[in-house]
Design a protein around this motif. Structure first.
Motif, PDB file in Angstrom:
ATOM      1  N   GLU A 535       0.832  -1.215   0.000  1.00 30.28           N
ATOM      2  CA  GLU A 535       0.000   0.000   0.000  1.00 30.28           C
ATOM      3  C   GLU A 535       0.861   1.257   0.000  1.00 30.28           C
ATOM      4  O   GLU A 535       0.605   2.201  -0.767  1.00 30.28           O
ATOM      5  N   PHE A 536       1.878   1.298   0.834  1.00 29.23           N
ATOM      6  CA  PHE A 536       2.754   2.471   0.895  1.00 29.23           C
ATOM      7  C   PHE A 536       3.510   2.642  -0.419  1.00 29.23           C
ATOM      8  O   PHE A 536       3.667   3.758  -0.930  1.00 29.23           O
ATOM      9  N   ASP A 537       3.985   1.539  -0.976  1.00 27.44           N
ATOM     10  CA  ASP A 537       4.739   1.600  -2.234  1.00 27.44           C
ATOM     11  C   ASP A 537       3.879   2.122  -3.375  1.00 27.44           C
ATOM     12  O   ASP A 537       4.315   2.996  -4.145  1.00 27.44           O
ATOM     13  N   PHE A 538       2.638   1.632  -3.486  1.00 31.65           N
ATOM     14  CA  PHE A 538       1.756   2.085  -4.568  1.00 31.65           C
ATOM     15  C   PHE A 538       1.327   3.534  -4.347  1.00 31.65           C
ATOM     16  O   PHE A 538       1.167   4.300  -5.307  1.00 31.65           O
ATOM     17  N   HIS A 539       1.153   3.919  -3.099  1.00 31.47           N
ATOM     18  CA  HIS A 539       0.818   5.311  -2.787  1.00 31.47           C
ATOM     19  C   HIS A 539       1.934   6.245  -3.241  1.00 31.47           C
ATOM     20  O   HIS A 539       1.682   7.323  -3.798  1.00 31.47           O
ATOM     21  N   GLN A 540       3.166   5.830  -3.024  1.00 33.24           N
ATOM     22  CA  GLN A 540       4.303   6.643  -3.455  1.00 33.24           C
ATOM     23  C   GLN A 540       4.329   6.787  -4.972  1.00 33.24           C
ATOM     24  O   GLN A 540       4.642   7.871  -5.496  1.00 33.24           O
ATOM     25  N   LYS A 541       4.040   5.734  -5.686  1.00 34.49           N
ATOM     26  CA  LYS A 541       4.021   5.806  -7.147  1.00 34.49           C
ATOM     27  C   LYS A 541       2.962   6.796  -7.636  1.00 34.49           C
ATOM     28  O   LYS A 541       3.188   7.533  -8.616  1.00 34.49           O
ATOM     29  N   ILE A 542       1.789   6.832  -6.991  1.00 37.31           N
ATOM     30  CA  ILE A 542       0.730   7.776  -7.379  1.00 37.31           C
ATOM     31  C   ILE A 542       1.166   9.204  -7.114  1.00 37.31           C
ATOM     32  O   ILE A 542       0.946  10.111  -7.939  1.00 37.31           O
ATOM     33  N   ARG A 543       1.790   9.451  -5.974  1.00 34.51           N
ATOM     34  CA  ARG A 543       2.274  10.805  -5.651  1.00 34.51           C
ATOM     35  C   ARG A 543       3.303  11.289  -6.663  1.00 34.51           C
ATOM     36  O   ARG A 543       3.271  12.446  -7.114  1.00 34.51           O
ATOM     37  N   ILE A 544       4.221  10.401  -7.018  1.00 37.08           N
ATOM     38  CA  ILE A 544       5.264  10.784  -7.976  1.00 37.08           C
ATOM     39  C   ILE A 544       4.658  11.076  -9.343  1.00 37.08           C
ATOM     40  O   ILE A 544       5.039  12.050 -10.025  1.00 37.08           O
ATOM     41  N   ALA A 545       3.696  10.254  -9.793  1.00 34.57           N
ATOM     42  CA  ALA A 545       3.091  10.463 -11.102  1.00 34.57           C
ATOM     43  C   ALA A 545       2.295  11.758 -11.153  1.00 34.57           C
ATOM     44  O   ALA A 545       2.267  12.438 -12.187  1.00 34.57           O
ATOM     45  N   GLU A 552      -4.733  12.125  -0.771  1.00 29.63           N
ATOM     46  CA  GLU A 552      -5.241  11.026   0.059  1.00 29.63           C
ATOM     47  C   GLU A 552      -5.793   9.924  -0.841  1.00 29.63           C
ATOM     48  O   GLU A 552      -6.695  10.163  -1.639  1.00 29.63           O
ATOM     49  N   VAL A 553      -5.240   8.740  -0.683  1.00 28.36           N
ATOM     50  CA  VAL A 553      -5.604   7.602  -1.536  1.00 28.36           C
ATOM     51  C   VAL A 553      -6.187   6.493  -0.676  1.00 28.36           C
ATOM     52  O   VAL A 553      -5.613   6.126   0.357  1.00 28.36           O
ATOM     53  N   GLU A 554      -7.341   5.981  -1.088  1.00 28.11           N
ATOM     54  CA  GLU A 554      -7.967   4.835  -0.432  1.00 28.11           C
ATOM     55  C   GLU A 554      -7.495   3.562  -1.118  1.00 28.11           C
ATOM     56  O   GLU A 554      -7.757   3.349  -2.304  1.00 28.11           O
ATOM     57  N   MET A 555      -6.769   2.717  -0.376  1.00 26.82           N
ATOM     58  CA  MET A 555      -6.156   1.526  -0.954  1.00 26.82           C
ATOM     59  C   MET A 555      -7.038   0.288  -0.753  1.00 26.82           C
ATOM     60  O   MET A 555      -7.694   0.137   0.279  1.00 26.82           O
ATOM     61  N   HIS A 556      -7.000  -0.597  -1.750  1.00 24.00           N
ATOM     62  CA  HIS A 556      -7.723  -1.866  -1.670  1.00 24.00           C
ATOM     63  C   HIS A 556      -6.872  -2.943  -2.319  1.00 24.00           C
ATOM     64  O   HIS A 556      -6.454  -2.802  -3.484  1.00 24.00           O
ATOM     65  N   ARG A 557      -6.610  -4.023  -1.583  1.00 17.88           N
ATOM     66  CA  ARG A 557      -5.882  -5.153  -2.145  1.00 17.88           C
ATOM     67  C   ARG A 557      -6.839  -6.019  -2.968  1.00 17.88           C
ATOM     68  O   ARG A 557      -7.808  -6.559  -2.437  1.00 17.88           O
ATOM     69  N   VAL A 558      -6.533  -6.161  -4.243  1.00 11.50           N
ATOM     70  CA  VAL A 558      -7.409  -6.914  -5.141  1.00 11.50           C
ATOM     71  C   VAL A 558      -7.125  -8.407  -5.027  1.00 11.50           C
ATOM     72  O   VAL A 558      -7.986  -9.195  -4.665  1.00 11.50           O
ATOM     73  N   ARG A 559      -5.902  -8.834  -5.328  1.00 10.80           N
ATOM     74  CA  ARG A 559      -5.546 -10.240  -5.231  1.00 10.80           C
ATOM     75  C   ARG A 559      -4.037 -10.397  -5.310  1.00 10.80           C
ATOM     76  O   ARG A 559      -3.320  -9.487  -5.759  1.00 10.80           O
ATOM     77  N   LEU A 560      -3.575 -11.539  -4.874  1.00 15.78           N
ATOM     78  CA  LEU A 560      -2.160 -11.882  -4.925  1.00 15.78           C
ATOM     79  C   LEU A 560      -1.916 -12.609  -6.246  1.00 15.78           C
ATOM     80  O   LEU A 560      -2.302 -13.766  -6.422  1.00 15.78           O
ATOM     81  N   VAL A 561      -1.283 -11.937  -7.206  1.00 17.42           N
ATOM     82  CA  VAL A 561      -1.118 -12.495  -8.541  1.00 17.42           C
ATOM     83  C   VAL A 561       0.055 -13.458  -8.616  1.00 17.42           C
ATOM     84  O   VAL A 561       0.113 -14.325  -9.492  1.00 17.42           O
ATOM     85  N   ALA A 562       1.017 -13.323  -7.712  1.00 21.92           N
ATOM     86  CA  ALA A 562       2.197 -14.190  -7.666  1.00 21.92           C
ATOM     87  C   ALA A 562       2.762 -14.085  -6.264  1.00 21.92           C
ATOM     88  O   ALA A 562       2.407 -13.158  -5.506  1.00 21.92           O
ATOM     89  N   PRO A 563       3.608 -15.012  -5.870  1.00 22.57           N
ATOM     90  CA  PRO A 563       4.201 -14.923  -4.524  1.00 22.57           C
ATOM     91  C   PRO A 563       4.907 -13.584  -4.310  1.00 22.57           C
ATOM     92  O   PRO A 563       5.861 -13.241  -5.020  1.00 22.57           O
ATOM     93  N   GLY A 564       4.409 -12.808  -3.370  1.00 23.09           N
ATOM     94  CA  GLY A 564       5.002 -11.516  -3.054  1.00 23.09           C
ATOM     95  C   GLY A 564       4.605 -10.385  -3.974  1.00 23.09           C
ATOM     96  O   GLY A 564       5.146  -9.274  -3.855  1.00 23.09           O
ATOM     97  N   LYS A 565       3.650 -10.625  -4.899  1.00 23.43           N
ATOM     98  CA  LYS A 565       3.241  -9.582  -5.852  1.00 23.43           C
ATOM     99  C   LYS A 565       1.743  -9.352  -5.733  1.00 23.43           C
ATOM    100  O   LYS A 565       0.952 -10.244  -6.031  1.00 23.43           O
TER     101      LYS A 565
END
Length: 588
Positions: A535-545, A552-565
């Protein structure tokens, strides 16, 4: 602790059942504490023919399976009871029955069926020749007192007249003909029905012997209370739990009787006292399970080399099974596909495997057809909507069905939705049923063609406007246009690259009239993250873009597509500092 039971079948005494005679020998059964319940390929007996069969290279690499390799025979005990006593007794013995998955506890005895009218007559205990003569007279349409019974005689006519006789008695002919099926049966339906019926007949019950005291009286195996009484008519087999196989309780030591099955025989004795006409025979049966019975994972576990993980899941896209096999599975991919196809027909007609990851701008996958027909065009039904897709030219992911439903449920009836990367329209068309207007776009011309067809297929073409252009150009055209109503929701479902398109929102609203009061859209952007805190990593990418820290970003985990991803969805209202910024980016 192991318990050894000696089967007390005297080898000199033959067992007889329906014309078959064979001898038994004493054998020993070891019951271990780790005794596994239920059928398995390792527990059953193989047929003599299977000794000649073996796994070949052709089987492993080309997927040619000899289904006879998976036939297993199991020895089970059963109670042979009158058909009319079968269901009441089944409820009382539920805990003592076989209870195997997909195997019925009640089996029919081959060649032991009787017409209902004859069964009603023979319910009485007829012991002499006079009683049998009464039955024959009643069947022939003659009254018991020597007179003529027209009802019975008419019933006999209905069963014996030919077509010429039916012409003389039209009412009799009309009532005697079988009713025609109201359901029209075309070739495809009848074929699929026969296939389903054939697939369900995976178990065959054969009575191998009826354990008896002598040749005249085959009963009495369950105690003295059951001895000396007989029953007539149709019978059924109540399959007993596998721990009762080969057991004759009266001949076992008392200690084993008490420890093995005291409740079962107590219930039978109680039921036998209440029903004076019934007698229960304990028989030994052979239950044969064929290839169609075993589950997909059981077949693959037996076929694949030891140490290889058995693939247990796949994605269904209409009639297509989409596999994502590992490198260790590739030498056996055709074998795996054949088993998947066999165990999921008729739902699955094609099995494919993804060769490489998605690397082109159109998000299409390179697929290899492993089994079934080679058509990759299919129809998917999702949340009441129908979508036509061609997996060779467009992208589709059925695993995002729940996420799409979650997203659409957050829209309101007065929303104007802009779907930047719509594909064939799973989000855009689902949103069109809820919102006021939808603008859908995709760069892939094939996806746009299917998108237009799907809007017509679901009768929503008046609420969806379709575009075929680059994502940045589409964002600029939709949100900066003065002729359109304000966009309230923006969906950016391109997890690999969607964040990189956020810079297209900078300065889009600086030329709007009454810009300070202009409603700003809520953006839903998808992306991947392999970080420890996704969540923190994706939030940082949105801020940079966006070049904006205070978003303020509302985060939601959709699914685990691969181990650790993780795949995530970030939802936020476009900040005013970004929307009315004086600086903007180009279209490319």
């Amino acid at each position: 602790m192991a318990l050894k039971l000696l089967f007390p079948f005297p080898p000199s005494k033959p067992l007889r059942h329906k014309g078959f005679s064979f001898s038994t020998v004493a054998s020993t059964l070891t019951l271990n504490s780790d005794f596994s319940y239920g059928p398995s390929l390792s527990k059953g007996h193989k047929t003599p023919f299977q000794a000649q069969l073996s796994l070949t290279e052709e089987t492993l690499t080309l997927g040619k399976i000899d289904e006879r390799m998976f036939t297993r025979v199991f020895d089970v005990a059963a109670l042979r009871v009158p058909a009319e006593d079968c269901f009441p007794l089944e409820n009382r013995l539920r805990g003592h029955l076989l209870n195997w998955p997909r195997v019925k506890n009640i089996a029919r005895v081959s060649g032991d069926e009787m017409d209902d009218s004859i069964r009603r007559i023979m319910r009485e205990n007829i012991k002499d020749a006079d009683g049998l003569d009464i039955i024959n007279r009643r069947i022939d349409g003659k009254a018991e007192g020597g007179g003529f019974d027209p009802v019975l005689y008419r019933d006999k006519l209905a069963k014996s007249f030919n077509c010429r006789g039916f012409v003389q008695f039209r009412n009799l002919a009309k009532m005697s003909r079988p009713k025609k099926s109201k359901k029209r049966e075309n070739g495809l339906h009848s074929q699929s029905f026969r296939e389903r019926k054939a697939r369900n007949s995976y178990d065959i019950m054969e009575v191998s012997g009826c354990v008896g005291v002598d040749d005249e009286d085959m009963s009495g195996l369950l105690g003295e209370e059951f001895k000396g009484r007989r029953w007539r008519g149709s019978s059924r087999l109540l399959l007993l739990d596998e721990r009762y196989a080969y057991k004759v309780v009266d001949e076992l030591p008392p200690a084993i009787q008490v420890s093995a099955c005291p409740n079962l025989w107590a219930v039978l004795r109680e039921y036998n006292e209440q029903s004076k006409r019934s007698i229960f025979d304990l028989v030994q049966c052979k239950l044969t399970l064929h290839y169609d019975y075993w589950q997909m994972n059981e077949i693959l576990e037996a076929l694949l080399p030891k140490g290889i993980i058995v693939p247990a899941a796949f994605e269904m896209v209409g009639h297509i099974a989409h596999l994502n096999l590992r490198d260790e599975h590739l030498p056996f991919r055709k074998l795996i596909a054949k088993v998947v196809l066999d165990k999921n027909q008729p739902k699955i007609q094609t099995v494919v495997n993804k060769i490489d990851s998605i690397q082109n701008d159109y998000r299409t996958m390179q697929l290899e057809v492993l089994a079934g027909n080679h058509s990759l065009v299919t129809t998917v039904i999702e949340n009441g909507l129908r979508f036509q897709v061609d997996l060779a030219t467009v992208y589709w992911n059925s695993r995002l069905s729940t996420e799409r439903q979650r997203l659409v449920s957050s829209f309101a009836s007065d929303d104007i939705v802009c779907d930047v990367f719509s594909g064939v329209g799973p989000i855009a068309i689902a949103a069109a049923r809820v919102v006021k207007r939808v603008y859908a776009n995709d760069l892939n011309p094939s996806a746009v063609d299917y998108l237009k067809g799907n809007t017509i297929l679901n009768k929503l073409e008046r609420k969806v406007e379709v575009c075929n252009m680059d994502g940045r150009r589409f964002i600029n055209a939709m949100l900066s246009s003065r002729r359109l109503e304000p966009i309230t929701q923006v969906v950016m479902n391109l997890p690999k690259d969607a964040v990189e398109y956020l810079d297209a929102f900078r300065g889009l609203f600086r030329n709007k009239p009454n810009s300070k009061d202009y409603p700003l859209p809520r953006i839903h952007v998808y992306g991947f993250s392999k970080a420890q805190d996704p969540e923190f990593d994706f939030h940082q990418k949105i801020r940079i873009a966006l070049s904006e820290v205070g978003v303020e970003v509302e985060m939601h985990r959709v699914r685990l597509v691969a181990p650790g991803k993780w795949m995530l969805c970030g939802s936020f209202v476009l900040p005013k500092s970004v929307a009315f910024s004086e600086s903007s980016v180009g279209l490319y």
